[in-house]
Design an enzyme around this catalytic site. Structure first.
Site, PDB file in Angstrom:
ATOM      1  N   SER A 141       0.831  -1.207   0.000  1.00 19.80           N
ATOM      2  CA  SER A 141       0.000   0.000   0.000  1.00 19.80           C
ATOM      3  C   SER A 141       0.856   1.245   0.000  1.00 19.80           C
ATOM      4  CB  SER A 141      -0.821   0.094   1.287  1.00 19.80           C
ATOM      5  OG  SER A 141      -1.574  -1.018   1.509  1.00 19.80           O
ATOM      6  N   HIS A 162      -1.008  -2.848  -7.277  1.00 20.50           N
ATOM      7  CA  HIS A 162      -1.738  -2.425  -6.077  1.00 20.50           C
ATOM      8  C   HIS A 162      -3.246  -2.538  -6.287  1.00 20.50           C
ATOM      9  CE1 HIS A 162      -2.795   0.883  -2.968  1.00 20.50           C
ATOM     10  NE2 HIS A 162      -2.772  -0.295  -2.409  1.00 20.50           N
ATOM     11  N   GLU A 174      -3.568  -0.302  -9.630  1.00 23.17           N
ATOM     12  CA  GLU A 174      -2.458   0.625  -9.893  1.00 23.17           C
ATOM     13  C   GLU A 174      -1.240  -0.212 -10.278  1.00 23.17           C
ATOM     14  OE1 GLU A 174      -3.396   4.446  -6.984  1.00 23.17           O
ATOM     15  OE2 GLU A 174      -2.205   2.827  -6.147  1.00 23.17           O
ATOM     16  N   ASN A 212      -3.695   6.182  -2.329  1.00 21.45           N
ATOM     17  CA  ASN A 212      -3.399   6.394  -0.912  1.00 21.45           C
ATOM     18  C   ASN A 212      -2.804   7.769  -0.627  1.00 21.45           C
ATOM     19  OD1 ASN A 212      -4.495   4.084   0.126  1.00 21.45           O
ATOM     20  ND2 ASN A 212      -2.635   2.875  -0.168  1.00 21.45           N
TER      21      ASN A 212
HETATM   22  N1  CAA Z   1     -16.838 -10.347  -3.303  1.00 26.37           N
HETATM   23  C1  CAA Z   1     -17.743 -10.251  -4.281  1.00 26.37           C
HETATM   24  N2  CAA Z   1     -18.742  -9.347  -4.273  1.00 26.37           N
HETATM   25  C2  CAA Z   1     -18.815  -8.511  -3.211  1.00 26.37           C
HETATM   26  C3  CAA Z   1     -17.902  -8.545  -2.157  1.00 26.37           C
HETATM   27  C4  CAA Z   1     -16.872  -9.499  -2.232  1.00 26.37           C
HETATM   28  N3  CAA Z   1     -15.938  -9.584  -1.278  1.00 26.37           N
HETATM   29  N4  CAA Z   1     -18.226  -7.570  -1.257  1.00 26.37           N
HETATM   30  C5  CAA Z   1     -19.311  -6.950  -1.729  1.00 26.37           C
HETATM   31  N5  CAA Z   1     -19.662  -7.519  -2.910  1.00 26.37           N
HETATM   32  C6  CAA Z   1     -20.735  -7.095  -3.790  1.00 26.37           C
HETATM   33  C7  CAA Z   1     -22.100  -7.401  -3.211  1.00 26.37           C
HETATM   34  O1  CAA Z   1     -22.538  -8.685  -3.598  1.00 26.37           O
HETATM   35  C8  CAA Z   1     -22.948  -6.298  -3.792  1.00 26.37           C
HETATM   36  O2  CAA Z   1     -23.365  -6.589  -5.106  1.00 26.37           O
HETATM   37  P1  CAA Z   1     -24.724  -5.964  -5.701  1.00 26.37           P
HETATM   38  O3  CAA Z   1     -24.653  -4.482  -5.516  1.00 26.37           O
HETATM   39  O4  CAA Z   1     -24.711  -6.373  -7.131  1.00 26.37           O
HETATM   40  O5  CAA Z   1     -25.800  -6.614  -4.896  1.00 26.37           O
HETATM   41  C9  CAA Z   1     -22.015  -5.129  -3.904  1.00 26.37           C
HETATM   42  O6  CAA Z   1     -20.682  -5.672  -3.894  1.00 26.37           O
HETATM   43  C10 CAA Z   1     -22.206  -4.192  -2.772  1.00 26.37           C
HETATM   44  O7  CAA Z   1     -22.051  -4.931  -1.551  1.00 26.37           O
HETATM   45  P2  CAA Z   1     -22.985  -4.750  -0.285  1.00 26.37           P
HETATM   46  O8  CAA Z   1     -24.408  -4.520  -0.702  1.00 26.37           O
HETATM   47  O9  CAA Z   1     -22.686  -5.868   0.661  1.00 26.37           O
HETATM   48  O10 CAA Z   1     -22.460  -3.475   0.422  1.00 26.37           O
HETATM   49  P3  CAA Z   1     -22.348  -2.003  -0.071  1.00 26.37           P
HETATM   50  O11 CAA Z   1     -23.345  -1.623  -1.077  1.00 26.37           O
HETATM   51  O12 CAA Z   1     -22.269  -1.238   1.180  1.00 26.37           O
HETATM   52  O13 CAA Z   1     -20.926  -1.974  -0.817  1.00 26.37           O
HETATM   53  C11 CAA Z   1     -18.559  -1.794  -0.922  1.00 26.37           C
HETATM   54  C12 CAA Z   1     -19.765  -2.418  -0.212  1.00 26.37           C
HETATM   55  C13 CAA Z   1     -18.430  -2.371  -2.317  1.00 26.37           C
HETATM   56  C14 CAA Z   1     -17.374  -2.168  -0.082  1.00 26.37           C
HETATM   57  C15 CAA Z   1     -18.809  -0.240  -1.037  1.00 26.37           C
HETATM   58  O14 CAA Z   1     -19.196   0.286   0.187  1.00 26.37           O
HETATM   59  C16 CAA Z   1     -17.562   0.491  -1.498  1.00 26.37           C
HETATM   60  O15 CAA Z   1     -17.247   0.568  -2.672  1.00 26.37           O
HETATM   61  N6  CAA Z   1     -16.832   1.074  -0.497  1.00 26.37           N
HETATM   62  C17 CAA Z   1     -15.588   1.789  -0.759  1.00 26.37           C
HETATM   63  C18 CAA Z   1     -14.456   0.817  -0.744  1.00 26.37           C
HETATM   64  C19 CAA Z   1     -13.138   1.487  -1.024  1.00 26.37           C
HETATM   65  O16 CAA Z   1     -13.015   2.704  -1.129  1.00 26.37           O
HETATM   66  N7  CAA Z   1     -12.095   0.649  -1.155  1.00 26.37           N
HETATM   67  C20 CAA Z   1     -10.736   1.125  -1.350  1.00 26.37           C
HETATM   68  C21 CAA Z   1     -10.042   1.221  -0.030  1.00 26.37           C
HETATM   69  S1  CAA Z   1      -8.413   1.831  -0.177  1.00 26.37           S
HETATM   70  C22 CAA Z   1      -7.503   0.458  -0.521  1.00 26.37           C
HETATM   71  O17 CAA Z   1      -7.948  -0.651  -0.602  1.00 26.37           O
HETATM   72  C23 CAA Z   1      -6.047   0.699  -0.762  1.00 26.37           C
HETATM   73  C24 CAA Z   1      -5.140   0.495   0.371  1.00 26.37           C
HETATM   74  O18 CAA Z   1      -3.953   0.321   0.084  1.00 26.37           O
HETATM   75  C25 CAA Z   1      -5.584   0.555   1.757  1.00 26.37           C
HETATM   76  P1  NAD Z   2      -3.589  -9.610   6.126  1.00 33.18           P
HETATM   77  O1  NAD Z   2      -3.004  -9.457   7.474  1.00 33.18           O
HETATM   78  O2  NAD Z   2      -5.055  -9.807   5.973  1.00 33.18           O
HETATM   79  O3  NAD Z   2      -2.863 -10.820   5.370  1.00 33.18           O
HETATM   80  C1  NAD Z   2      -1.483 -11.007   5.321  1.00 33.18           C
HETATM   81  C2  NAD Z   2      -1.222 -12.506   5.239  1.00 33.18           C
HETATM   82  O4  NAD Z   2       0.162 -12.712   4.947  1.00 33.18           O
HETATM   83  C3  NAD Z   2      -1.533 -13.267   6.541  1.00 33.18           C
HETATM   84  O5  NAD Z   2      -2.412 -14.324   6.232  1.00 33.18           O
HETATM   85  C4  NAD Z   2      -0.165 -13.765   7.011  1.00 33.18           C
HETATM   86  O6  NAD Z   2      -0.205 -15.039   7.622  1.00 33.18           O
HETATM   87  C5  NAD Z   2       0.596 -13.844   5.700  1.00 33.18           C
HETATM   88  N1  NAD Z   2       2.049 -13.749   5.807  1.00 33.18           N
HETATM   89  C6  NAD Z   2       2.776 -12.914   6.591  1.00 33.18           C
HETATM   90  N2  NAD Z   2       4.096 -13.104   6.357  1.00 33.18           N
HETATM   91  C7  NAD Z   2       4.193 -14.069   5.402  1.00 33.18           C
HETATM   92  C8  NAD Z   2       5.274 -14.695   4.713  1.00 33.18           C
HETATM   93  N3  NAD Z   2       6.541 -14.363   4.970  1.00 33.18           N
HETATM   94  N4  NAD Z   2       4.986 -15.645   3.791  1.00 33.18           N
HETATM   95  C9  NAD Z   2       3.708 -16.000   3.515  1.00 33.18           C
HETATM   96  N5  NAD Z   2       2.646 -15.438   4.128  1.00 33.18           N
HETATM   97  C10 NAD Z   2       2.886 -14.481   5.044  1.00 33.18           C
HETATM   98  O7  NAD Z   2      -3.091  -8.325   5.296  1.00 33.18           O
HETATM   99  P2  NAD Z   2      -3.793  -7.609   4.046  1.00 33.18           P
HETATM  100  O8  NAD Z   2      -4.698  -6.549   4.542  1.00 33.18           O
HETATM  101  O9  NAD Z   2      -4.267  -8.652   3.113  1.00 33.18           O
HETATM  102  O10 NAD Z   2      -2.516  -6.851   3.423  1.00 33.18           O
HETATM  103  C11 NAD Z   2      -1.549  -7.537   2.669  1.00 33.18           C
HETATM  104  C12 NAD Z   2      -0.771  -6.521   1.842  1.00 33.18           C
HETATM  105  O11 NAD Z   2      -1.681  -5.805   0.976  1.00 33.18           O
HETATM  106  C13 NAD Z   2      -0.030  -5.458   2.655  1.00 33.18           C
HETATM  107  O12 NAD Z   2       1.159  -5.122   1.999  1.00 33.18           O
HETATM  108  C14 NAD Z   2      -1.015  -4.272   2.621  1.00 33.18           C
HETATM  109  O13 NAD Z   2      -0.386  -3.041   2.805  1.00 33.18           O
HETATM  110  C15 NAD Z   2      -1.562  -4.402   1.208  1.00 33.18           C
HETATM  111  N6  NAD Z   2      -2.888  -3.799   0.980  1.00 33.18           N
HETATM  112  C16 NAD Z   2      -3.851  -3.856   1.957  1.00 33.18           C
HETATM  113  C17 NAD Z   2      -5.112  -3.288   1.709  1.00 33.18           C
HETATM  114  C18 NAD Z   2      -6.201  -3.349   2.734  1.00 33.18           C
HETATM  115  O14 NAD Z   2      -7.219  -2.680   2.566  1.00 33.18           O
HETATM  116  N7  NAD Z   2      -6.062  -4.133   3.801  1.00 33.18           N
HETATM  117  C19 NAD Z   2      -5.376  -2.688   0.471  1.00 33.18           C
HETATM  118  C20 NAD Z   2      -4.376  -2.673  -0.522  1.00 33.18           C
HETATM  119  C21 NAD Z   2      -3.121  -3.237  -0.241  1.00 33.18           C
END
Ligand code: CAA
Ligand code: NAD
Length: 307
Positions: A141, A162, A174, A212
């Site tokens: 991330s 990503h 990404e 991010n």
């Molecule tokens: N697998 C398959 N389908 C899924 C699913 C999954 N894990 N989770 C949800 N869905 C589907 C549902 O079946 C549903 O489908 P329909 O609309 O066709 O019925 C749809 O997605 C919406 O799901 P829900 O009705 O359960 O819930 P919701 O409407 O509240 O949506 C959400 C959930 C898709 C998560 C929505 O709230 C959303 O887009 N949220 C924003 C998520 C976001 O911004 N993610 C990026 C985070 S940043 C990141 O990831 C980067 C990082 O490095 C941290």
């Molecule tokens: P998580 O904790 O759900 O899963 C990580 C997994 O890796 C665990 O099951 C752990 O047992 C395993 N693990 C740790 N060390 C290991 C090794 N040496 N060999 C094999 N397996 C190992 O974490 P996550 O949220 O899935 O995040 C994983 C990566 O994805 C991180 O780099 C995170 O920054 C990135 N990421 C996370 C998100 C998010 O929303 N959580 C979104 C985008 C990217």
């Protein structure tokens, strides 16, 4: 509607795979299980490697449930088709705790813990045991792609892929270009992203990449507002959903992605950019210290039923 189109394209793309046909995902947690699912749905053979056998079991359960969700969406009430979609996709996924079992593939996507030294150690090992043609990629991330790949020899066959949470639903990928990636590897990554149903964007190895870098300040400010008592968590989230059209509010989203993850990203962004918006937040530190990491631990800004 858009989501449905994304999912349908994802499934039907199985006949138009590029050179990448076999994929290993290292780390079977939240992100790794989603990455494995979308690759298997697209017709690719996938191996998930995790150090913890119980997490592999958990990953298999969640993939099966999510495949059923996708199958129902594509095939509506056609139970036979849903069943064969789930079975065929699921059967393409193998799991193992031994890295060697996933070495002989076209692409390895790493999705393990967000720690530079642990990722470096893994990539150094993969560099030794994978065939020369294997492309290595990190789903980090926030950590620099160049730093993660500093010790490997195949720097031309390495980059960032990503994904976004939840992987089966979020349509963006990404593709992060490190300093030494070859044009051939970059093109193969873009093609592969498309083959698993994602729209790919490209960016340099810049802190936080695109999403991010923008989400970090937004969620940090939301947490500070809540900490100061400017508004309740529910009202902050409602405000951004109804006032700005976001699908989730910033605090719900932080709970979804994990507060430990959030804290880590903010720390790295502060270190790399010096921007004070990324400075530590007392409330976030306290919550992480207490193990309130969001959905995955059952409590963050909100409480959740434990799965
Ligand atoms: N697998 C398959 N389908 C899924 C699913 C999954 N894990 N989770 C949800 N869905 C589907 C549902 O079946 C549903 O489908 P329909 O609309 O066709 O019925 C749809 O997605 C919406 O799901 P829900 O009705 O359960 O819930 P919701 O409407 O509240 O949506 C959400 C959930 C898709 C998560 C929505 O709230 C959303 O887009 N949220 C924003 C998520 C976001 O911004 N993610 C990026 C985070 S940043 C990141 O990831 C980067 C990082 O490095 C941290
Ligand atoms: P998580 O904790 O759900 O899963 C990580 C997994 O890796 C665990 O099951 C752990 O047992 C395993 N693990 C740790 N060390 C290991 C090794 N040496 N060999 C094999 N397996 C190992 O974490 P996550 O949220 O899935 O995040 C994983 C990566 O994805 C991180 O780099 C995170 O920054 C990135 N990421 C996370 C998100 C998010 O929303 N959580 C979104 C985008 C990217």
């Amino acid at each position: 509607m858009n989501k449905l189109i994304g999912l349908t394209r994802n499934f039907s793309s199985s006949s138009s795979l590029n050179g990448i046909k076999t994929v290993t995902v290292v780390g079977g947690g939240l992100m790794g299980s989603g990455i494995a699912q979308v690759a298997a749905q697209a017709g690719q053979n996938v191996t998930i490697i995790d150090v913890q056998p119980e997490l592999l079991e958990k990953a298999q359960k969640s993939i099966q449930a999510n495949l059923t969700r996708v199958g129902k969406k594509i095939y509506k009430t056609e139970a036979d088709k849903i069943e064969s979609f789930v079975k065929e996709s699921f059967d393409r996924i193998k799991v193992s705790t031994k890295l060697e079992d996933g070495a002989d593939v076209d692409l390895v996507v790493e999705a393990i813990v967000e720690k530079l030294d642990v990722k470096q150690e893994l990539f150094n090992k993969l560099d030794q045991i994978c065939p020369a043609h294997t492309i290595l990629a990190s789903n980090t991330s926030s950590i620099s792609i160049n730093e993660i790949g500093a010790g490997i020899k195949r720097k031309d066959r390495f980059g960032g892929l990503h994904f976004f949470n939840p992987v089966p639903v979020m349509r963006l990928l990404e593709v992060v270009k490190g300093d030494h990636i070859s044009e051939e590897t970059y093109q193969a990554m873009m093609e592969w992203g498309k083959s698993v149903g994602k729209t790919c964007i490209t960016c340099k190895d810049t802190p936080g990449f695109v999403v991010n870098r923008l989400l970090g300040p937004y969620s940090a400010e939301a947490i500070r507002m809540f900490e100061r008592g400017d508004a309740s968590a529910v009202d902050i989230d409602i405000a951004m959903k109804l006032g700005a059209g976001y699908p989730m509010g910033p605090l719900e989203l932080s709970d979804l992605t994990g507060l430990d993850n959030k804290k880590f990203i903010l720390n790295i962004m502060l270190e790399k950019t010096g921007n004070p918006v990324f400075k530590p937040i007392t409330l976030l530190d306290k919550m992480v210290g207490e193990g309130k990491l969001g959905r995955k631990t059952g409590e963050g800004f909100y409480k959740y039923e434990k799965k």
